[in-house]
Design a protein around this motif. Structure first.
Motif, PDB file in Angstrom:
ATOM      1  N   UNK A   6      65.048  31.897  39.186  1.00 63.08           N
ATOM      2  CA  UNK A   6      63.802  32.659  39.292  1.00 63.08           C
ATOM      3  C   UNK A   6      62.633  31.926  38.658  1.00 63.08           C
ATOM      4  N   UNK A   7      62.927  30.981  37.790  1.00 64.86           N
ATOM      5  CA  UNK A   7      61.866  30.233  37.123  1.00 64.86           C
ATOM      6  C   UNK A   7      61.211  29.272  38.094  1.00 64.86           C
ATOM      7  N   UNK A   8      59.972  28.958  37.800  1.00 66.71           N
ATOM      8  CA  UNK A   8      59.219  28.057  38.651  1.00 66.71           C
ATOM      9  C   UNK A   8      59.253  26.626  38.127  1.00 66.71           C
ATOM     10  N   UNK A   9      60.078  26.341  37.105  1.00 66.61           N
ATOM     11  CA  UNK A   9      60.056  24.989  36.563  1.00 66.61           C
ATOM     12  C   UNK A   9      61.405  24.308  36.762  1.00 66.61           C
ATOM     13  N   UNK A  10      61.329  22.987  36.864  1.00 63.60           N
ATOM     14  CA  UNK A  10      62.504  22.137  36.946  1.00 63.60           C
ATOM     15  C   UNK A  10      62.452  21.189  35.766  1.00 63.60           C
ATOM     16  N   UNK A  11      63.561  21.043  35.085  1.00 61.52           N
ATOM     17  CA  UNK A  11      63.617  20.111  33.975  1.00 61.52           C
ATOM     18  C   UNK A  11      63.723  20.833  32.665  1.00 61.52           C
ATOM     19  N   UNK A 114      60.779  11.770  29.596  1.00 60.56           N
ATOM     20  CA  UNK A 114      61.158  13.142  29.919  1.00 60.56           C
ATOM     21  C   UNK A 114      60.149  13.687  30.918  1.00 60.56           C
ATOM     22  N   UNK A 115      60.656  14.207  32.028  1.00 58.23           N
ATOM     23  CA  UNK A 115      59.794  14.769  33.077  1.00 58.23           C
ATOM     24  C   UNK A 115      60.125  16.240  33.248  1.00 58.23           C
ATOM     25  N   UNK A 116      59.078  17.056  33.384  1.00 55.78           N
ATOM     26  CA  UNK A 116      59.218  18.483  33.634  1.00 55.78           C
ATOM     27  C   UNK A 116      58.293  18.854  34.780  1.00 55.78           C
ATOM     28  N   UNK A 117      58.845  19.568  35.758  1.00 53.98           N
ATOM     29  CA  UNK A 117      58.076  19.989  36.935  1.00 53.98           C
ATOM     30  C   UNK A 117      57.922  21.494  36.872  1.00 53.98           C
ATOM     31  N   UNK A 118      56.694  21.939  36.697  1.00 56.07           N
ATOM     32  CA  UNK A 118      56.411  23.361  36.573  1.00 56.07           C
ATOM     33  C   UNK A 118      55.801  23.888  37.856  1.00 56.07           C
ATOM     34  N   UNK A 119      55.367  25.126  37.840  1.00 52.64           N
ATOM     35  CA  UNK A 119      54.821  25.775  39.026  1.00 52.64           C
ATOM     36  C   UNK A 119      53.563  25.090  39.550  1.00 52.64           C
ATOM     37  N   UNK A 120      52.654  24.706  38.657  1.00 46.93           N
ATOM     38  CA  UNK A 120      51.372  24.151  39.093  1.00 46.93           C
ATOM     39  C   UNK A 120      51.084  22.754  38.560  1.00 46.93           C
ATOM     40  N   UNK A 121      52.002  22.192  37.772  1.00 53.74           N
ATOM     41  CA  UNK A 121      51.764  20.879  37.177  1.00 53.74           C
ATOM     42  C   UNK A 121      53.083  20.214  36.821  1.00 53.74           C
ATOM     43  N   UNK A 122      52.980  18.934  36.524  1.00 52.51           N
ATOM     44  CA  UNK A 122      54.145  18.212  36.028  1.00 52.51           C
ATOM     45  C   UNK A 122      53.763  17.539  34.726  1.00 52.51           C
ATOM     46  N   UNK A 171      68.244  18.086  43.400  1.00 43.71           N
ATOM     47  CA  UNK A 171      67.260  17.107  43.864  1.00 43.71           C
ATOM     48  C   UNK A 171      66.588  17.598  45.139  1.00 43.71           C
ATOM     49  N   UNK A 172      67.350  18.187  46.049  1.00 43.70           N
ATOM     50  CA  UNK A 172      66.778  18.713  47.292  1.00 43.70           C
ATOM     51  C   UNK A 172      65.829  19.873  47.009  1.00 43.70           C
ATOM     52  N   UNK A 173      66.211  20.749  46.074  1.00 40.46           N
ATOM     53  CA  UNK A 173      65.334  21.877  45.722  1.00 40.46           C
ATOM     54  C   UNK A 173      64.049  21.380  45.073  1.00 40.46           C
ATOM     55  N   UNK A 174      64.168  20.374  44.190  1.00 46.87           N
ATOM     56  CA  UNK A 174      62.983  19.812  43.537  1.00 46.87           C
ATOM     57  C   UNK A 174      62.065  19.162  44.564  1.00 46.87           C
ATOM     58  N   UNK A 175      62.629  18.397  45.485  1.00 50.59           N
ATOM     59  CA  UNK A 175      61.806  17.764  46.523  1.00 50.59           C
ATOM     60  C   UNK A 175      61.134  18.813  47.404  1.00 50.59           C
TER      61      UNK A 175
END
Length: 192
Positions: A6-11, A114-122, A171-175
């Motif tokens: 449910x979260x909008x972030x990856x990482x 360290x990389x974090x991908x959020x809803x509107x920014x990385x 990886x597919x979901x992140x892409x």
């Protein structure tokens, strides 16, 4: 690792790029930089012009509209101009590859990234220096050769190896998320 679905972030994804990954990323960044002006304009248009000049000069010389010597001179000048253009293009590509290598060098010298991908920014943390980029600063994202590239409108790309992610599904979901977010922003920009 991914936060719950449910979260909008990856990482966050912690990794260190291997020398082979750095070389692949540098080569891809250099190629993209070299082709930025357009493949048709810089690579195919001179070839087309060269072929047309050869055909036109040959037809004119064979039909007698111009002398044989003038036709030969035209062919020699066209070949020389084409070779000079190709040499200049070769040096431009070589320079772009070196620039790509320099752009990726900071990731190679980093101990930990360290990389974090959020809803509107990385966010990218390189040896304690945090860089936060909105998706409006990004041009596109792609997955190639085990590396996920987030191409910025200006500057070096963000490179994350897929081995840092939990699995291929993540990886597919992140892409999907990245291409969707960046595509939506580019679509909104083009409608303005």
């Amino acid at each position: 690792m991914t936060a719950d679905c449910r979260s909008e972030s990856f990482g966050p994804y912690a990794f260190t790029l291997t020398p082979a990954e750095v070389e692949a990323a540098a080569a891809r960044a250099g190629l993209r930089l070299a082709l930025r002006g357009g493949l048709l304009a810089r690579h195919l248009a001179p070839l087309t012009a060269f072929v047309l000049i050869i055909v036109f000069a040959s037809v004119l010389a064979l039909t007698g509209v111009i002398s044989r010597r003038a036709g030969e001179a035209t062919l020699i000048l066209a070949a020389a101009a084409f070779m000079i253009q190709r040499l200049a293009n070769h040096w431009r590509v070589r320079r772009a590859r070196l620039e790509g290598r320099a752009a990726i060098a900071r990731l190679q010298s980093a101990g930990a990234v360290t990389a974090t991908f959020e809803n509107d920014a990385l966010s990218l943390d390189v040896d304690g220096r945090m860089q936060r980029l909105c998706y409006t600063d990004c041009d596109e994202a792609e997955d190639a050769g085990g590396l996920i590239y987030v191409w910025l409108r200006e500057g070096a790309p963000i490179v994350v190896p897929t081995r840092a992610l939990a699995d291929a599904e993540e990886a597919a979901r992140l892409m999907s998320r990245l291409t969707g977010r960046i595509g939506a922003i580019r679509g909104a920009d083009s409608r303005r």
